[in-house]
Design a protein around this motif. Structure first.
Motif, PDB file in Angstrom:
ATOM      1  N   LEU A   1      20.919  38.285  -3.114  1.00 13.09           N
ATOM      2  CA  LEU A   1      20.799  37.357  -4.251  1.00 13.09           C
ATOM      3  C   LEU A   1      20.962  38.124  -5.557  1.00 13.09           C
TER       4      LEU A   1
ATOM      5  N   LYS B   1      21.776  28.829  -1.523  1.00 15.36           N
ATOM      6  CA  LYS B   1      21.414  30.212  -1.199  1.00 15.36           C
ATOM      7  C   LYS B   1      20.226  30.283  -0.245  1.00 15.36           C
TER       8      LYS B   1
ATOM      9  N   SER C   1      19.774  28.229 -16.718  1.00 16.38           N
ATOM     10  CA  SER C   1      18.598  28.437 -15.870  1.00 16.38           C
ATOM     11  C   SER C   1      17.341  28.545 -16.725  1.00 16.38           C
TER      12      SER C   1
ATOM     13  N   LEU D   1      18.684  26.941  -5.968  1.00 14.94           N
ATOM     14  CA  LEU D   1      18.887  27.875  -4.848  1.00 14.94           C
ATOM     15  C   LEU D   1      19.316  27.143  -3.576  1.00 14.94           C
TER      16      LEU D   1
ATOM     17  N   GLN E   1      18.752  34.849  -9.415  1.00 21.44           N
ATOM     18  CA  GLN E   1      18.360  34.058  -8.234  1.00 21.44           C
ATOM     19  C   GLN E   1      17.052  34.586  -7.647  1.00 21.44           C
ATOM     20  N   GLN E   2      16.896  35.905  -7.661  1.00 18.48           N
ATOM     21  CA  GLN E   2      15.637  36.483  -7.159  1.00 18.48           C
ATOM     22  C   GLN E   2      14.465  36.048  -8.039  1.00 18.48           C
TER      23      GLN E   2
ATOM     24  N   ARG F   1      14.287  33.283  -9.809  1.00 16.14           N
ATOM     25  CA  ARG F   1      14.026  31.855  -9.581  1.00 16.14           C
ATOM     26  C   ARG F   1      13.294  31.641  -8.259  1.00 16.14           C
TER      27      ARG F   1
END
Lengths: 307, 270
Positions: A131, A123, A165, A120, A135-136, A138
């Motif tokens: 996101l 980000k 991931s 991230l 991504q949220q 993670r």
């Protein structure tokens, strides 16, 4: 003697007339990765959220490191790190702000390195609402482990993650386990449970249908073990099913493939047969049924018996 | 920086970053103030006597009644409070920080209004600045307490808007913001006494601006303080972390107790 970190005893959870979880019991030891498996509505999330103190049990006892989640919620907060099934943060909060926000409440320094570790880095200043789902997820995991809790509870941790991931996450969980962290995870992903969990419990309609290590569970089912054998002279092609405990037999790509209910005696007989026929073994593979196959078997049996 | 201060800092910045909050906290009250300053002071010269307190109250209501409750409802429905709970964010912080944050936003708006109204619209300036600030704090606390209580008991955005408008619209018309309450017929005057802005206008008139007050401005301050304390206390008491747990911890109808000081005021002061 192994130290019990999470203790669930006769736990029951109901919603009106619906019994979501019916008197289940299990323990999780220190440093163990314990998987809760089950179809939707089996009671996994109710169990996890009751352990997290988000729901009140209707019966039984729950303890995490001797702390009662209902009566001692404040003591619980620093003992557990939680990734909820639905990660939710204010839409305008950035990962950097979220890390500082939650770490300030846990009274620890922000762990920005975890944002880098979980991909991230670029980000950090993007608002949560912008996101991607992965991504949220993670970010939620980074926040769950930022205060270095001894127990981590993860609900569908790899849902929405791409393959890379997912591998990174598994590596991270292994590292945490090596450091002595106890991990309780609920997942639909049987391959993930088989790969990661030391033990699993399969929940069906609020009850534990099976519990044990993935190897124990796959060994105790009625599923057949696949034995694939290749030899130089291919003498096995003529022998068909004439080995003990073999239920099915087939030939494919120069391999003789046997499905055995007891692989030990079968393999032994195959090796004796090759020796007797002066044939030389090229390749031998023994594959137990996967956890997914065992899971389907258990759910199918449960469905047929109306359990 | 402590967790509480960081949370407050974050919440305050959100009020500037979020477009709908920016609209309610700053753009709407300041635009309304400029329009009223340009139009009303020309039509009704006595309006300039109460331009400053009236426009501050409009700002307080826009921020605390129209802006504050919806994010509370949305956060609960989205599960944000569940994330807060498992990370040790106390309910007291969740309830008190938006109220404090509103106070800070309104302090900025009130400062802009107060500094510009005298110069540009020939508005009457406060004579007693101590009471001016104290009454500002009291009315913001009382209205933000009600706003937070609406956010806590409301089940969805539509209900939130409906309840907020039930207080906002009558307050705009009856509380002495547009015309003195002394001009209201007795029945409407009694209704006006059920609204917190009526008490704020009365207190400001009597204690800060040197204007005649229809009833004791000290009673106004006591009622605003009591209303704020009760609303804020009820918001903490009725607060729920989670909309997934279908049964509420306490009956939301208890929120009506927040009206008690104003009902008593309407009975005793009418």
């Amino acid at each position: 003697m192994e130290e019990i970190v999470i203790k669930v005893k006769d736990f029951q959870k109901t919603y009106g007339d619906l019994v979501a979880v019916e008197e289940i019991s299990f323990d999780v030891n220190r440093g163990e990765i314990f998987g809760l498996l089950g179809p939707n509505g089996a009671g996994k999330t109710s169990t996890l959220e009751s352990l997290e103190g988000l729901r009140k049990p209707d019966g039984g006892n729950l303890r995490i490191l001797e702390v009662d989640p209902v009566r001692q919620p404040n003591r619980l907060r620093d003992l557990i790190g939680v990734q909820l099934q639905a990660s939710a943060l204010p839409a305008s909060m950035t990962p950097r702000e979220a890390m500082q926000f939650f770490c300030s409440y846990h009274k620890v320094a922000p762990r920005y390195d975890l944002l880098d570790r979980l991909g991230l880095n670029e980000k950090k200043s993007t608002q949560f609402g912008m996101l991607s789902t992965g991504q949220q997820r993670r970010l939620a995991l980074a926040l769950a482990i930022a205060h270095n809790p001894p127990v981590i509870i993860l609900d569908e941790p790899t849902a929405g993650l791409d393959v890379g991931s997912r591998v990174d996450l598994h590596d991270l969980l292994r590292e945490l386990q090596t450091d002595g962290t106890t991990i309780l995870l609920a997942t639909h992903d049987m391959a993930e449970a088989e790969k990661m969990a030391d033990r699993v419990a399969i929940l069906l309609k609020g009850k534990i249908a099976a519990i044990g290590s993935p190897n124990q569970l796959t060994a105790t089912g009625g599923g057949l073990v696949k034995i694939s054998v290749s030899s130089e002279a291919a003498c096995l092609e003529k022998n068909g099913n004439n080995f003990p405990n073999v239920r099915q037999h087939t030939l494919k790509d120069s391999y003789a493939i046997y499905y055995s209910s007891e692989p030990g005696p079968t393999v032994s007989a195959i090796l004796d047969y090759l020796k007797d026929h002066n044939d030389r073994l090229v390749d031998l593979r023994v594959e137990r049924p996967s956890l997914e196959e065992r899971f389907l078997e258990i759910t199918h049996t449960n469905h047929n018996t109306g359990g | 920086m402590t967790a509480f201060m960081y949370h407050l800092n974050y919440d305050f910045r959100t009020g500037l970053r979020d477009r709908s909050l920016l609209l309610m906290n700053y753009l709407f009250p300041l635009f309304f103030y400029v329009m009223m300053g340009l139009l009303m002071t020309g039509i009704n010269p006595t309006f300039s006597e109460t331009l400053i307190p009236a426009m501050i109250i409009v700002g307080v209501m826009a921020c605390a009644l129209l802006g504050l409750p919806n994010p509370v409802v949305a956060a609960r429905e989205a599960g944000i409070f569940r994330s807060f709970k498992i990370n040790g964010v106390p309910a007291l912080s969740i309830v008190s920080i938006p109220v404090l944050s509103s106070l800070l936003h309104m302090a900025v708006v009130a400062t802009i209004i107060t500094l510009t109204a005298v110069r540009f619209f020939n508005a009457l300036a406060p004579e007693n600045w101590g009471f001016f600030i104290l009454i500002f704090l009291l009315v913001t606390f009382a209205v933000a307490g009600i706003g937070m209580l609406i956010g806590v008991v409301s089940t969805n955005g539509r209900t939130t808007i409906l309840i907020s408008q039930l207080i906002f619209l009558p307050s705009m018309m009856l509380s002495g913001l547009m015309l003195p309450t002394s001009m209201l017929p007795p029945t409407l005057y009694r209704v006006a006494l059920l609204l917190p802005p009526t008490y704020a206008m009365n207190a400001w008139r009597g204690l800060s601006f040197g204007l005649p007050a229809p009833f004791s401005p000290y009673w106004s301050m006591i009622i605003l303080l009591a209303g704020g304390l009760i609303a804020f206390g009820l918001a903490i008491y009725l607060f729920d972390w989670d909309s997934n747990n279908k049964s509420r911890r306490h009956n939301p109808i208890l929120a009506l107790l927040a009206l008690a000081p104003y009902v008593i005021g309407a009975i005793l002061l009418a």
